[in-house]
Design a protein around this motif. Structure first.
Motif, short mmCIF file in Angstrom:
data_model
loop_
_atom_site.label_atom_id
_atom_site.label_comp_id
_atom_site.label_asym_id
_atom_site.label_seq_id
_atom_site.Cartn_x
_atom_site.Cartn_y
_atom_site.Cartn_z
N LEU A 90 0.82 -1.20 0.00
CA LEU A 90 0.00 0.00 0.00
C LEU A 90 0.86 1.26 0.00
O LEU A 90 0.64 2.18 -0.80
CB LEU A 90 -0.93 0.00 1.22
CG LEU A 90 -1.74 1.28 1.45
CD1 LEU A 90 -2.78 1.46 0.35
CD2 LEU A 90 -2.42 1.24 2.83
N GLU A 91 1.86 1.29 0.90
CA GLU A 91 2.72 2.47 0.98
C GLU A 91 3.47 2.70 -0.33
O GLU A 91 3.57 3.83 -0.81
CB GLU A 91 3.72 2.32 2.14
CG GLU A 91 3.08 2.27 3.52
CD GLU A 91 2.22 3.48 3.82
OE1 GLU A 91 2.62 4.61 3.46
OE2 GLU A 91 1.14 3.30 4.42
N ASN A 117 2.56 1.72 -3.29
CA ASN A 117 1.60 2.10 -4.32
C ASN A 117 1.16 3.55 -4.18
O ASN A 117 0.94 4.25 -5.18
CB ASN A 117 0.38 1.17 -4.25
CG ASN A 117 -0.46 1.23 -5.51
OD1 ASN A 117 -1.46 1.92 -5.57
ND2 ASN A 117 -0.04 0.47 -6.53
N LEU A 118 1.03 4.02 -2.92
CA LEU A 118 0.66 5.42 -2.70
C LEU A 118 1.72 6.36 -3.26
O LEU A 118 1.41 7.35 -3.93
CB LEU A 118 0.45 5.68 -1.21
CG LEU A 118 -0.81 5.08 -0.58
CD1 LEU A 118 -0.79 5.25 0.93
CD2 LEU A 118 -2.07 5.71 -1.17
N SER A 167 1.62 6.27 -6.97
CA SER A 167 0.39 6.87 -7.52
C SER A 167 0.46 8.38 -7.60
O SER A 167 -0.16 8.99 -8.48
CB SER A 167 -0.82 6.45 -6.68
OG SER A 167 -1.03 5.06 -6.74
N ARG A 178 -4.21 5.00 8.43
CA ARG A 178 -4.54 4.15 7.27
C ARG A 178 -5.73 3.25 7.59
O ARG A 178 -5.85 2.15 7.03
CB ARG A 178 -3.34 3.30 6.83
CG ARG A 178 -2.05 4.04 6.57
CD ARG A 178 -2.10 4.86 5.30
NE ARG A 178 -0.80 5.28 4.83
CZ ARG A 178 -0.46 6.52 4.57
NH1 ARG A 178 -1.34 7.51 4.74
NH2 ARG A 178 0.74 6.82 4.12
N LYS A 180 -4.75 -1.68 -5.16
CA LYS A 180 -5.15 -0.53 -5.97
C LYS A 180 -6.41 0.12 -5.40
O LYS A 180 -6.52 1.35 -5.32
CB LYS A 180 -5.37 -0.97 -7.42
CG LYS A 180 -5.73 0.16 -8.36
CD LYS A 180 -5.67 -0.30 -9.81
CE LYS A 180 -6.75 -1.34 -10.11
NZ LYS A 180 -6.80 -1.66 -11.56
N SER A 201 -5.55 1.85 -2.12
CA SER A 201 -4.81 3.08 -2.41
C SER A 201 -5.75 4.21 -2.83
O SER A 201 -5.57 5.36 -2.41
CB SER A 201 -3.78 2.84 -3.51
OG SER A 201 -2.81 1.89 -3.10
N GLU A 248 -7.39 5.64 0.24
CA GLU A 248 -6.50 6.49 1.03
C GLU A 248 -6.20 7.80 0.33
O GLU A 248 -6.09 8.84 0.99
CB GLU A 248 -5.20 5.75 1.35
CG GLU A 248 -4.24 6.50 2.26
CD GLU A 248 -4.79 6.80 3.66
OE1 GLU A 248 -4.25 7.69 4.33
OE2 GLU A 248 -5.78 6.14 4.07
#
Length: 321
Positions: free
Chosen positions: A16-17, A19-20, A23, A45, A67, A70, A73
């Motif tokens: 997640l981190e 991907n953030l 992104s 989170r 995805k 993300s 968030e």
């Protein structure tokens, strides 16, 4: 209390981190730099965690979960950036807020940039129901922000207005996180309805807890600075219940202090709240929504992910004692 989801989802949270950060990358260096200032500062989170836990609890095995988490968030981060501009908040997640470190223009434009990145992720889902759910939630959250602004100059909010605002601004994204996770996991309509009730009540419980901690929290234990809502003139549940229980003279004194919002007045405000016998009524309201969470969570399959969700609910309660 060590939350078990941190170990249970260690790999997913790392993804997640990563991907953030990926992104919010942009050819425009300043856009990446400013948005990364907030996104990289962590936070609970809790919304993507709820999303991931629910999908895992229903045995989702596909590739779209991180995805989806993300995008949830990023939507949350964008609302925080805009909220800080509106409220002129100085600190966010232990750092200078974006509009403080740069200026209001950066806050507004970078908030828009993060929203656009969230929508890019959202648009990549093949299931139109997920896209529609996230888009509708974004609209309701925006309406909540406008409603809060429209009511800002009112002498006092009603409890109905307070719950309308937090239902839109806080609970809506919790609900969207749960619903989209359920859609991704091919849940039935009855299961989706139960997930919506669970997550909405969780979001409301979460906000009430934050409101309580702003007046009655222990900074050394929670890491949350008390008095922030008072200084920003926010009518939260402790204030609304206290006003309801005050006589006209106390109410006039309190509202005068509240209108000024001076840091030096906070101890006096706290004393007035503490003598208004409001904790029992606040706790009753909090427990009402917490009990809905506990009831609706029964429809989730029994496994370690459900146990982690149950712990999140119980941990909200434990932070208030």
């Amino acid at each position: 209390m060590e939350l078990i989801y941190k170990q249970l989802l260690a790999n997913e949270l790392d993804s997640l981190e990563a991907n953030l950060v990926e992104s919010i990358s942009s050819e425009i260096k300043l856009a990446s730099e400013v948005s990364n200032h907030l996104v990289s500062s962590g936070g609970k989170r809790i919304r993507p965690v709820v999303c991931i836990l629910i999908a895992k609890a229903f045995s989702y095995q596909g590739q779209d979960l991180i995805k989806l988490a993300s995008s949830i968030e990023l939507l949350h981060s964008a609302t925080l950036i805009h909220d800080d501009v509106v409220d002129q908040s100085l600190i966010r997640r232990g750092k200078q807020s974006i509009h403080t470190k740069w200026d209001n223009a950066h806050g507004v434009l970078v908030g828009d940039f993060v929203y656009s990145k969230a929508f890019q992720l959202m648009a990549s889902f093949e299931n139109p129901k997920i896209i529609r759910t996230l888009a509708n939630s974004t609209n309701r959250i925006s309406e909540g922000e406008v409603l809060q602004l429209a009511l800002k100059n009112r002498e006092v909010l009603t409890e109905k207005e307070y719950f309308e605002i937090i239902d839109r601004k806080t609970a809506e994204l919790f609900k969207s996180a749960a619903l989209t996770a359920g859609i991704l996991s091919s849940c039935s309509e009855n299961q989706l309805s139960s997930l919506a009730k669970f997550a909405t009540s969780l979001g409301i419980s979460f906000q009430i807890q934050d409101d309580i901690l702003d007046y009655f929290g222990n900074e050394s234990l929670t890491g949350k600075r008390i008095g922030k809502d008072f200084e920003e003139g926010k009518f939260t549940l402790p204030v609304l219940i206290a006003l309801k229980n005050m006589d006209s003279n106390e109410r006039d004194i309190f509202l005068k202090l509240f209108e000024n919002g001076e840091k030096e007045s906070f101890p006096e405000v706290l004393q007035m709240l503490s003598t208004s016998n409001i904790r029992e009524e606040i706790d009753k309201t909090f427990n009402y929504y917490s009990d809905i969470c506990k009831e609706e969570i029964k429809g989730i399959p029994d496994n370690e992910y459900k146990t982690a969700l149950e712990q999140i609910v119980s941990n909200l309660n434990s932070r208030l004692t």
